[in-house]
Design a protein around this motif. Structure first.
Motif, short mmCIF file in Angstrom:
data_model
loop_
_atom_site.label_atom_id
_atom_site.label_comp_id
_atom_site.label_asym_id
_atom_site.label_seq_id
_atom_site.Cartn_x
_atom_site.Cartn_y
_atom_site.Cartn_z
N PHE A 135 0.78 -1.07 0.09
CA PHE A 135 -0.18 0.06 -0.10
C PHE A 135 0.85 1.31 0.04
O PHE A 135 0.21 2.37 -0.16
CB PHE A 135 -0.89 0.00 1.10
CG PHE A 135 -0.55 -0.28 2.44
CD1 PHE A 135 0.30 0.82 3.15
CD2 PHE A 135 -0.72 -1.52 3.12
CE1 PHE A 135 0.87 0.56 4.42
CE2 PHE A 135 -0.02 -1.95 4.32
CZ PHE A 135 0.62 -1.02 4.97
N LYS A 140 -10.05 -8.79 0.63
CA LYS A 140 -9.23 -7.61 0.82
C LYS A 140 -8.18 -7.74 1.95
O LYS A 140 -8.31 -8.49 2.83
CB LYS A 140 -10.15 -6.51 1.20
CG LYS A 140 -9.88 -5.48 2.10
CD LYS A 140 -11.15 -4.37 2.35
CE LYS A 140 -10.72 -3.23 2.83
NZ LYS A 140 -10.36 -2.61 4.05
N TYR A 156 -4.87 -2.86 5.81
CA TYR A 156 -4.04 -1.74 5.14
C TYR A 156 -3.20 -1.33 6.43
O TYR A 156 -2.88 -0.10 6.34
CB TYR A 156 -4.94 -0.71 4.45
CG TYR A 156 -5.21 -0.82 3.05
CD1 TYR A 156 -4.37 -0.30 2.22
CD2 TYR A 156 -6.06 -2.17 2.60
CE1 TYR A 156 -4.70 -0.80 0.36
CE2 TYR A 156 -6.25 -2.48 1.42
CZ TYR A 156 -5.51 -2.00 0.43
OH TYR A 156 -5.78 -2.22 -0.85
N SER A 157 -2.80 -2.26 7.32
CA SER A 157 -2.08 -1.86 8.51
C SER A 157 -0.70 -2.69 8.26
O SER A 157 -1.01 -3.85 8.07
CB SER A 157 -2.89 -1.89 9.83
OG SER A 157 -1.90 -2.04 10.57
N ASP A 161 -3.35 -5.04 -4.52
CA ASP A 161 -4.14 -4.06 -3.92
C ASP A 161 -5.56 -4.06 -4.56
O ASP A 161 -5.77 -3.15 -5.38
CB ASP A 161 -3.41 -2.60 -4.46
CG ASP A 161 -4.19 -1.42 -3.88
OD1 ASP A 161 -4.62 -1.24 -2.72
OD2 ASP A 161 -3.92 -0.37 -4.58
N HIS A 168 -8.74 -3.93 -2.87
CA HIS A 168 -9.69 -3.84 -1.80
C HIS A 168 -11.10 -3.64 -1.88
O HIS A 168 -11.95 -4.16 -1.17
CB HIS A 168 -9.14 -2.45 -0.94
CG HIS A 168 -8.98 -1.12 -1.60
ND1 HIS A 168 -9.92 -0.19 -1.98
CD2 HIS A 168 -7.54 -0.95 -2.17
CE1 HIS A 168 -9.07 0.56 -2.69
NE2 HIS A 168 -7.82 0.24 -3.16
#
Ligand code: ATP
Ligand code: MN
Length: 512
Positions: A239, A344, A347-348, A394, A396
């Motif tokens: 990301f 998905k 994103y951490s 990527d 999501h």
């Protein structure tokens, strides 16, 4: 006597200053020699911190942070300068690879024996890929609807420009008709048409422009940032990866070859930055243009993450390559629905997604709408197969056209982070495939055809990409990776069948 002491004192003082100066001069070199070897550093990570400390010291001592003064930091003889710290594809990386697998061979043989009508592998081997696609199309004789906004009213319906024909051709099952000549026409238009307006697209983390052409067609512009040899930084999460213009172009061609038809047409083009962008930009965008120390024209626009001087897009000296994805119909005609991808990623950098920890997501997903309908789970798995082939982590969300309801294709927009690592095959992208143990029959046949050859996926894509004006689009390691990944996908299916799941429940024929 006094004088004697004074002379002695001065001598001692001078030699003390001399010694200090000598030490100051040689300390950086001593530090260099005493630096642990890379091997040792790997074993003791804490030493890396010491290195940062050394470097700070070195900076203070002689204001030089280069590891050696023997050669210029810009170039080493015989080697081209590359952006600092980035992985670069090297020519010797291209070693011949093996594109077959015993488990896959066994599976195909067995399927041929148990289900000779559905899986006639000898026939598949000798049938050209074009004919394989034709046979699939003949079986799937569903006729989808077109966007009602175009068929019901006069809404831009009558235009004869290629982009208008393309938009009218969008139908329930495909982003475009495979044999629609307007698609190739549209790609040529995007490469050649005069640009009449440029504006920045809001939203998103990275700079994107909306280009308007003389014929009123529009396209989404993503610029080149690095040479094609430059791969994703190994320590970067997906990301925080930059988008690659060639990935958008490569993904469109790959999608078309696989006969998914879910990516809007994308073409490459070289732009004159001053004449075709700055001159047509509004004040806000034009103000971000500057001349770099290397005398290249650069600009950065405004966006949430990568829009500052340090992340500028620079020409060579005033020309920049970009991908142009043709615009989808406006919202009032082609209203879109955005769906969260059940697989998905997180994103951490600290958290994992549910499916990365547990294996039972598919049981939850497949029983609920929209994935309990006749095609959507297979579409989702196709999407992940596509992303596995391109190495895109990527994904999501994805979108569909509202007017087509739930029995419609998934749009594969935004492939800018694909093709970042030619040597890494990220099997986790296939999670929906191996957790559900399902693949669409037509997708299985297409992949098996590329497995059996003689024409490999890399060949087909190479040929297709050579039509783009920015050729070569994908360097060899990325093309070769596709052939390797085809094997890996089929291997996952072989594993599902080995578990004893019925063939009909793994290779599902939904006539799409
Ligand atoms: N061809 C297109 N025509 C019209 N709209 C598009 C097209 N492609 C993408 N979009 C829309 O623009 C939005 C932004 O594009 P894109 O998905 O490429 O970048 P993003 O993922 O939002 O940005 P970033 O990756 O920088 O966060 C998408 O969410 C999509 O709705
Ligand atoms: Mn994106």
């Amino acid at each position: 006597m006094k004088l004697k002491y004074r002379v002695l004192g001065s001598i001692l003082g001078l030699s003390f200053i001399g010694t200090c100066m000598y030490l100051l001069n040689t300390l950086p070199r001593i530090i260099e020699y005493t630096k642990p070897s890379p091997h040792i550093r790997k074993l003791i990570p804490r030493i890396v911190d010491t290195e940062a400390h050394f470097s700070a010291l070195r900076k203070r001592l002689n204001k030089s942070n280069y590891t050696s003064d023997e050669f210029s930091p810009e170039t080493v003889e015989g080697e081209r300068a590359q952006p600092a710290g980035r992985e670069v594809i090297k020519a010797h990386d291209q070693k011949p690879e093996k594109f077959s697998d015993d488990a896959v061979d066994d599976m195909l043989k067995k399927l041929g024996r148990t289900h000779p009508k559905m899986f006639d592998m000898e026939e598949l081997r000798v049938t050209p890929y074009e004919s394989v696609l034709w046979n699939i199309k003949k079986r799937n004789h569903k006729k989808g609807i077109y966007l009602p906004g175009y068929t019901d009213s006069e809404n831009g319906g009558g235009g004869s420009a290629n982009w208008e024909k393309y938009q009218r051709g969008i139908n329930q099952y495909f982003m475009y008709e495979p044999d629609d000549p307007a698609v190739d026409g549209l790609m040529a238009d995007m490469e050649q048409e005069t640009v009449i307006d440029v504006e920045q697209k809001d939203g998103g983390t990275q700079l994107k422009l909306i280009i308007t052409f003389q014929d009123e067609g529009q396209a989404l512009f993503k610029p080149m940032r690095f040479p094609r040899e430059v791969e994703t930084l190994p320590n970067h999460f997906y990301f925080s990866d930059y988008e690659r213009h060639y990935a958008e172009i490569g993904a469109f061609h790959l999608d078309r070859i696989l006969a998914f038809y879910r990516v809007p047409p994308v073409a490459g083009r070289r732009f004159n930055m001053t004449y075709e962008i700055k001159r047509l930009a509004d004040r806000k965008l034009a103000k971000t243009f500057f001349i770099s120390p290397a005398n290249n024209v650069c600009f950065h626009g405004s966006c949430s993450y990568y829009c500052d001087t340090g992340h500028a897009i620079c020409g060579n000296p005033d020309t920049v390559e970009a991908s142009l994805a043709t615009f989808l119909p406006p919202e009032k005609i082609g209203r879109r629905k955005t769906w969260r991808n059940p697989w998905k990623r997180s994103y951490s950098k600290h958290r994992k997604a549910y499916w990365e920890v547990y294996d039972d997501l598919c049981d939850k997903v497949r029983t609920k709408p929209p994935y309990n309908n006749e095609r959507r789970l297979q579409d989702l798995i196709d999407m992940h197969i596509f992303d596995f082939l391109t190495g895109n982590l990527d994904r999501h969300h994805y979108e569909t056209f509202r007017d087509f309801g739930n029995v419609t294709f998934h749009m594969h927009l935004d492939n800018g982070r694909a093709f970042g690592k030619s040597h890494k095959d990220d099997l986790s992208i296939l999670a929906p495939l191996y957790q559900c143990c399902v693949i669409r029959y037509s997708t299985f046949i297409k992949l098996s055809k590329f497995y059996l050859g003689p024409e490999k996926l890399s060949n087909s894509l190479r040929k297709s990409l050579n039509k783009d004006s920015l050729r070569p689009i994908l360097l060899e390691p990325h093309l070769i990776a596709l052939d390797r990944r085809v094997v890996l996908i089929l291997k996952e299916i072989a594993k599902c069948l080995e578990k004893g799941i019925e063939v009909e429940n793994v290779i599902v024929d939904d006539f799409f």
